[in-house]
Design an enzyme around this catalytic site. Sequence first.
Site, PDB file in Angstrom:
ATOM      1  N   LYS A 195     -54.589  21.415   5.459  1.00 34.35           N
ATOM      2  CA  LYS A 195     -53.264  21.774   5.974  1.00 34.35           C
ATOM      3  C   LYS A 195     -53.009  23.235   5.608  1.00 34.35           C
ATOM      4  O   LYS A 195     -52.961  23.593   4.438  1.00 34.35           O
ATOM      5  CB  LYS A 195     -52.205  20.870   5.347  1.00 34.35           C
ATOM      6  CG  LYS A 195     -50.796  21.190   5.812  1.00 34.35           C
ATOM      7  CD  LYS A 195     -49.811  20.142   5.343  1.00 34.35           C
ATOM      8  CE  LYS A 195     -48.396  20.506   5.723  1.00 34.35           C
ATOM      9  NZ  LYS A 195     -47.433  19.495   5.259  1.00 34.35           N
ATOM     10  N   LYS A 248     -54.687  20.599  10.277  1.00 35.77           N
ATOM     11  CA  LYS A 248     -53.326  20.849  10.737  1.00 35.77           C
ATOM     12  C   LYS A 248     -52.929  22.286  10.437  1.00 35.77           C
ATOM     13  O   LYS A 248     -53.168  22.719   9.325  1.00 35.77           O
ATOM     14  CB  LYS A 248     -52.394  19.890   9.986  1.00 35.77           C
ATOM     15  CG  LYS A 248     -50.927  20.105  10.255  1.00 35.77           C
ATOM     16  CD  LYS A 248     -50.108  19.209   9.373  1.00 35.77           C
ATOM     17  CE  LYS A 248     -48.648  19.577   9.533  1.00 35.77           C
ATOM     18  NZ  LYS A 248     -47.800  18.886   8.622  1.00 35.77           N
TER      19      LYS A 248
HETATM   20  C1  PBG Z   1     -44.319  17.437   5.148  1.00 34.25           C
HETATM   21  C2  PBG Z   1     -44.802  17.708   6.524  1.00 34.25           C
HETATM   22  C3  PBG Z   1     -44.610  18.857   7.319  1.00 34.25           C
HETATM   23  C4  PBG Z   1     -45.208  18.610   8.530  1.00 34.25           C
HETATM   24  C5  PBG Z   1     -45.768  17.341   8.460  1.00 34.25           C
HETATM   25  N1  PBG Z   1     -45.522  16.814   7.195  1.00 34.25           N
HETATM   26  C6  PBG Z   1     -43.829  20.088   7.063  1.00 34.25           C
HETATM   27  C7  PBG Z   1     -44.285  21.111   6.140  1.00 34.25           C
HETATM   28  O1  PBG Z   1     -45.346  21.064   5.516  1.00 34.25           O
HETATM   29  O2  PBG Z   1     -43.486  22.027   5.993  1.00 34.25           O
HETATM   30  C8  PBG Z   1     -45.225  19.565   9.689  1.00 34.25           C
HETATM   31  C9  PBG Z   1     -45.197  18.922  10.994  1.00 34.25           C
HETATM   32  C10 PBG Z   1     -44.863  19.813  12.127  1.00 34.25           C
HETATM   33  O3  PBG Z   1     -44.572  21.012  12.015  1.00 34.25           O
HETATM   34  O4  PBG Z   1     -44.886  19.252  13.226  1.00 34.25           O
HETATM   35  N2  PBG Z   1     -45.074  18.044   4.156  1.00 34.25           N
HETATM   36 ZN    ZN Z   2     -44.101  18.407   2.083  1.00 30.99          ZN
END
Ligand code: PBG
Ligand code: ZN
Length: 326
Positions: A195, A248
């Site tokens: 991520k 992601k």
């Molecule tokens: C929580 C989470 C996030 C997303 C998925 N789970 C937000 C972040 O990390 O700020 C992002 C999903 C999206 O932007 O569609 N950690």
């Molecule tokens: Zn988070």
Amino acid sequence: MMFPEVRLRRLRNDERIRALTAETRLHPDMLVQPMFFDAGADRVRLTGSMPGVRTFPLSGCEEAASGVADSGIGSVMVFGIPEGKDAVGSGAYAPDGVVQMAVGRLKECSDLLVIADLCLCEYTDHGHCGVLDADGCVDNDPTLELYGRTAVSQADAGADIIAPSGMMDGQVAAIRRALDDSGHRNVPIMAYSAKFHSSYYGPFRDLACSRPGCGDRSGYQIPCGNRREAMREIEMDVAEGADIIMVKPAGPYLDVIREASLSFDLPLAAYQVSGEYAMIKAAAEKRWIDGRRTMEESLLSIRRAGADIIITYFAEEAARMLRGRE
Ligand code: PBG
Ligand code: ZN
């Protein structure tokens, strides 16, 4: 043989030949629809930056489930917006927390496969994905204990898959142990392994009210230029017992998806995030691009790169489009 004997256009002249020779296809079975539930809401809410994405009150679980199931989508990923937040994100692991309630009701009223997103950022008053130490840094190891508790409470509520998204070191191992120790040996973990620290999460944070109050997530999410580091993250998650790995965002990281799909034999998910969706929707609203074709192209590209599973806000719309073509 070369031109003029070889003519690649021969296979492009007819719609049926193009279909016959298509290398990449989409199917509703590989799509996951993210879904939002707000514990404090009493009606469906829309978010300006996420056209078409609805946030449901807990009383709207049935409505939420039937819309998705109707489209032909079989899997959803559940996010929650709690009524209150605190320093340790207790709403994330409360037995009657918003995700726990939503998961329970979705399982009751539908046959959907329910994946629970696991993080603390929607539940902490500072908006970070873990608890803070005295210096205001996210404290890795104490956070793991809370992730374990959250996973168990989500599985207790009926979640079919647990998807940790906080990027703490050791989170998959901690969650695996907690699930196994509580009788949830058969609940798989879909790890948000790679991520990235991305600006494409903006619309999600508006919608889920999870923007960090101070600082950002660069202390735990991967710097966006680092492909090798992403591979190390995935390797660690595999070693810790992840059942499904994830990259992601998706569209801007197709090279990472490609490499992960070649290097690892686990099912690979890719998350087309809120900003990717919002950009396509916004440009389509202005009629600068064809929204449907761009949606399809974006999903096909993610699939072509090597993703087996695509988590996307387009899931329902794409499934309706695919079914309309059958
Ligand atoms: C929580 C989470 C996030 C997303 C998925 N789970 C937000 C972040 O990390 O700020 C992002 C999903 C999206 O932007 O569609 N950690
Ligand atoms: Zn988070």
